[in-house]
Design a protein around this motif. Structure first.
Motif, short mmCIF file in Angstrom:
data_model
loop_
_atom_site.label_atom_id
_atom_site.label_comp_id
_atom_site.label_asym_id
_atom_site.label_seq_id
_atom_site.Cartn_x
_atom_site.Cartn_y
_atom_site.Cartn_z
N GLN A 288 0.83 -1.20 0.00
CA GLN A 288 0.00 0.00 0.00
C GLN A 288 0.87 1.25 0.00
O GLN A 288 0.54 2.26 -0.65
N ALA A 289 1.96 1.21 0.76
CA ALA A 289 2.87 2.36 0.78
C ALA A 289 3.48 2.57 -0.60
O ALA A 289 3.66 3.72 -1.05
N ALA A 290 3.81 1.48 -1.29
CA ALA A 290 4.37 1.59 -2.63
C ALA A 290 3.38 2.23 -3.58
O ALA A 290 3.75 3.03 -4.46
N GLN A 291 2.09 1.90 -3.42
CA GLN A 291 1.07 2.52 -4.26
C GLN A 291 0.98 4.02 -4.01
O GLN A 291 0.54 4.78 -4.88
N ALA A 292 1.36 4.44 -2.81
CA ALA A 292 1.36 5.87 -2.48
C ALA A 292 2.68 6.54 -2.82
O ALA A 292 2.89 7.71 -2.47
N VAL A 296 9.36 0.98 1.00
CA VAL A 296 9.57 0.56 2.39
C VAL A 296 10.44 -0.68 2.42
O VAL A 296 10.17 -1.67 1.73
N GLU A 297 11.51 -0.62 3.20
CA GLU A 297 12.38 -1.77 3.42
C GLU A 297 12.07 -2.35 4.80
O GLU A 297 11.98 -1.61 5.78
N VAL A 298 11.89 -3.65 4.86
CA VAL A 298 11.59 -4.34 6.12
C VAL A 298 12.78 -5.18 6.51
O VAL A 298 13.27 -6.00 5.72
N HIS A 299 13.26 -5.00 7.73
CA HIS A 299 14.38 -5.77 8.25
C HIS A 299 13.93 -6.53 9.50
O HIS A 299 13.36 -5.93 10.42
N GLY A 300 14.18 -7.81 9.53
CA GLY A 300 13.81 -8.61 10.69
C GLY A 300 12.50 -9.35 10.48
O GLY A 300 11.70 -9.02 9.59
N THR A 301 12.29 -10.36 11.33
CA THR A 301 11.08 -11.18 11.27
C THR A 301 10.35 -11.09 12.60
O THR A 301 10.96 -11.27 13.66
N PRO A 302 9.05 -10.80 12.58
CA PRO A 302 8.32 -10.69 13.85
C PRO A 302 8.27 -12.03 14.59
O PRO A 302 8.02 -13.07 13.97
N ARG A 334 12.22 2.77 6.37
CA ARG A 334 12.76 1.47 6.81
C ARG A 334 12.04 1.03 8.09
O ARG A 334 11.87 1.84 9.01
N VAL A 335 11.65 -0.21 8.09
CA VAL A 335 10.99 -0.79 9.26
C VAL A 335 11.89 -1.90 9.81
O VAL A 335 12.20 -2.87 9.09
N HIS A 336 12.31 -1.75 11.05
CA HIS A 336 13.15 -2.76 11.71
C HIS A 336 12.31 -3.46 12.78
O HIS A 336 11.72 -2.80 13.65
#
Length: 408
Positions: A288-292, A296-302, A334-336
């Protein structure tokens, strides 16, 4: 409401199992039935007492019956003026005793009046009335009897005075006990009402946060895509079509999430139609962020999360990315996601700078994130970075208070 009051009343001592007792419930009403019943009892009982004390006491005449009626009918005002009624009935009974009329159930009227006054909080007036009644009785039967009717009457025994004193103390002690129980019941009822209001406020705030986060994110994306569509409508119709398609999909998803939030307002026992979102839907937020226009880069696994923590983490990331779309000139974030001891650590960064633009937000995003974190026992840190840009740092416990209580 009556059932709730009854459940509270069954507290300490199990004294009142169905709310307050009948003798002080609806205290503003005129207690006609009980007053008439007591007055009739006083009249009938005094008639039999007079027959049993013939030759010893003065017979019942018009004045005696007026005093008996006054002692009984004064109880009609016992809920509105409890202290005055206690003092008044004590005075009437003293006049009745001093006039030499037969001893009998007239004392029941003053007992009820004093008991009622103590229960309703007029303790001083009640104890003064009982003390005056006892002292006046002692004065009459041990000294003034020489000048009062009936003629030839002798002094009463001190054993009789001990019984009267015990009777006075018993009435006072019972009244104090009931008053104490009543105060406990009222305190418990007030605490229950306060707890109910607090739960209602918490639920209202929770729903408000959910609606804010869902709508803020979706409308921000829609706002951006609408601007793109308008700008490219003539020059690049295909790109404008893509923007409109994104608006349609985002609005549909927003409506679905709003319906899910509103499902919680349905009748108790109805389960939500869909599970609450969690970090497993992080790829959707990235898309969704890409569509806007935001990469967004995501690092790590919940790690595995309790439902409450999972929902709060999802909404925090969602709101943080929404703020980047709204207020940051950077098109990258970036989301860590990592685990730090017994807590989940979320860090959302963008390189800025702030645009100063307003995309229609309410200004409650950061406050909502802090409320979510605080409700779980976590914390939120948000502010500009030293090297530019903006950072949101959330630390949420992996074991919430609610989960601990369930495990117990």
């Amino acid at each position: 409401m009556e059932e709730q009051q009854g459940s509270v009343a069954a507290g300490p001592g199990q004294w009142w199992r169905s709310g307050p007792p009948w003798w002080w419930r609806d205290g503003q009403r005129w207690p006609w039935p009980s007053t008439v019943l007591v007055t009739a009892f006083v009249f009938v009982g005094s008639h039999f007492a007079a027959e049993g004390q013939t030759g010893e006491r003065v017979g019942l005449d018009v004045w005696a019956r007026l005093l008996l009626a006054a002692a009984g009918l004064l109880l009609l005002w016992r809920h509105r003026y409890p202290g005055a009624v206690a003092l008044g009935t004590a005075a009437v009974v003293l006049l009745y005793t001093g006039a030499g009329y037969p001893h009998g159930p007239v004392y029941v009227a003053v007992a009820i009046a004093c008991f009622n006054a103590i229960v309703l909080g007029r303790r001083i007036a009640a104890w003064v009335a009982m003390g005056a009644l006892w002292a006046g009785h002692v004065l009459i039967v041990h000294w003034l009897y020489q000048w009062l009717p009936p003629s030839g009457d002798g002094a009463a025994s001190w054993g009789q005075e001990g019984a009267v004193a015990a009777w006075v103390l018993a009435v006072g002690a019972l009244g104090e006990l009931v008053r104490s129980r009543r105060e406990q019941w009222e305190k418990a009822r007030a605490e229950q009402a306060q707890a109910a209001r607090r739960r209602a406020d918490e639920e209202r705030l929770r729903i408000a946060r959910e609606l804010h986060d869902v709508l803020a994110h979706s409308i921000s994306v829609i706002n951006v895509q609408a601007g793109v569509g308008l700008a490219l409508l003539d020059s690049d119709p295909e790109q404008a079509r893509t923007a409109l398609t994104t608006i349609k999909a985002q609005s549909k998803e927003a409506l679905g999430e709003v319906r899910q939030v509103l499902d919680t307002l349905r009748a108790p026992g109805d389960a939500p139609r869909a599970p609450a979102p969690g970090l497993d839907r992080l790829p959707e937020l990235v898309e969704q962020a890409a569509q806007a226009g935001l990469t967004v880069e995501v690092h790590g696994t919940p790690p595995p999360l309790p439902p409450g923590t999972d929902l709060a983490a999802f909404r925090i990331v969602q709101e943080a990315l929404t703020n980047v779309v709204r207020h940051s000139g950077s098109r990258q974030a970036r989301v860590h996601v990592d685990r730090e001891g017994g807590a989940l650590r979320l860090r959302i960064d963008d390189d800025g700078p702030a645009t100063g633009a307003d995309a229609g937000g309410s200004g409650n995003g950061l406050a909502g994130m802090r409320e979510r974190a605080a409700a779980l026992g976590g914390r939120i840190e948000a502010g500009p970075r030293a090297d530019g840009g903006f950072r949101v740092l959330a630390v949420l416990p992996l074991t919430t208070k609610a989960v601990k209580e369930e495990e117990r």
